[in-house]
Design an enzyme around this catalytic site. Structure first.
Site: not given
Length: 323
Positions: A160, A184, A266, A269, A292, A301
């Site tokens: 990111r 994150k 992004h 990514r 994630h 995906y």
């Protein structure tokens, strides 16, 4: 009075996100925007966040659709409300969740935009300049090498923007072929680096980063042996300053223009994840590289894996060939 009551609820929730969940400022800002929008919607109905009903949530989502807000954005706002009411329930400030049994918009789970492999190759090979901001050929070359290394790392590790501008030198394990990334919630993950990223980083670290860290030049007064700024960051602007998100976006957009697309960081990514799945990578591996927390996020995906499965089946199964 309603606005004050809602503000108190929101303030408590935002403190929870910052302190207990450890979310980044941008994530907290997104939650703030979404919940404030719902709060304003409720105030028109003489209701509070604490007294909202399921019908209020449904009507709010329907109003968003009537204003042509896309399904993905609506889904994000619903997710923010779910987190808010889950927090209120856990804190025993509420007895019922008005978001319960409200389905997410079907349009929410759409495939993120990604560059095709030839478009990605063109982007990585694009000539990079600073649009006249560099004051010397040496500065321009150093900046181009830095941008080249950033593009390679973006694509190799599915980073990111916030992760790449805050990456530290100590996080890079170049000889081992990987780097540590803090994503994150300050969660750390290991991201592998391919040969292309390794070579670009080696060139950048050997020549370009020291030149950038030496600071701005001012004509004849500048000296080759000027003190180097001891920035802990991996990617730096001139003078050792921290890169801005806007500068990174500008660089990616300029490089991708060669492919005929106006890509965002992004998109690089998503391109990494998309190309891995197309080449047979399992979703668990992709989940780990992207950072994630939940596999359900990576499952966007899935249809790519199914498309590849269908192609392989049709190519190799004798009955499929006969059809």
């Amino acid at each position: 009075m309603a606005a004050e009551a809602n503000s108190r609820v929101l303030a408590g929730f935002l403190d929870y996100l910052r302190i207990e969940k450890g979310l980044a400022p941008l994530s907290v800002s997104a939650y703030t925007t979404d919940i404030c929008q719902f709060s304003e919607f409720l105030e028109k109905r003489k209701r509070l966040l604490m007294t909202a009903r399921r019908v209020d949530v449904r009507d709010f989502l329907q109003e968003l659709f009537s204003y042509q807000v896309d399904g993905r954005s609506v889904g994000r706002k619903l997710s923010a409300l779910r987190h808010l009411y889950r927090y209120l329930l856990l804190d025993k400030k509420l007895e019922r969740d008005p978001t319960l049994n409200i389905e997410s918009p079907k349009q929410w789970k759409v495939l993120p935009k990604a560059l095709a492999r030839d478009e990605m190759e063109a982007t990585l090979a694009a000539p990079l300049t600073l649009h006249g901001a560099a004051r010397s050929t040496k500065d321009s070359a150093a900046l181009a090498a830095r941008d080249r290394a950033m593009l390679e790392v973006f694509y190799a590790g599915a980073l990111r923007v916030s992760e790449i501008i805050s990456a530290k030198l100590e996080d890079l394990k170049l000889e081992a072929g990987y780097m540590l990334v803090r994503g994150k919630g300050d969660k750390e993950r290991v991201v592998p680096l391919g040969r292309s990223a390794h070579d670009a980083l080696t060139q950048y670290l050997a020549q370009s980063r020291p030149a950038l860290a030496a600071g701005k030049r001012s004509g004849a007064s500048a000296t080759i042996g000027a003190p180097v700024t001891n920035s802990p960051l991996l990617f730096i602007a001139r003078g050792g300053r921290k890169l801005t998100r806007q500068r990174v976006w500008q660089m990616v957009r300029t490089a991708s223009a060669v492919s005929g697309r106006a890509a965002s960081p992004h998109m690089l990514r998503h391109s990494c994840a998309t190309h891995m799945v197309e080449n047979g990578a399992d979703l668990r591996t992709v989940q780990t590289i992207l950072g994630h927390a939940d596999i359900s996020t990576t499952q966007v995906y899935t249809h790519l894996a199914l498309d590849r499965l269908r192609t392989v089946y049709q190519k190799h199964h004798p009955r499929a060939k006969a059809r």
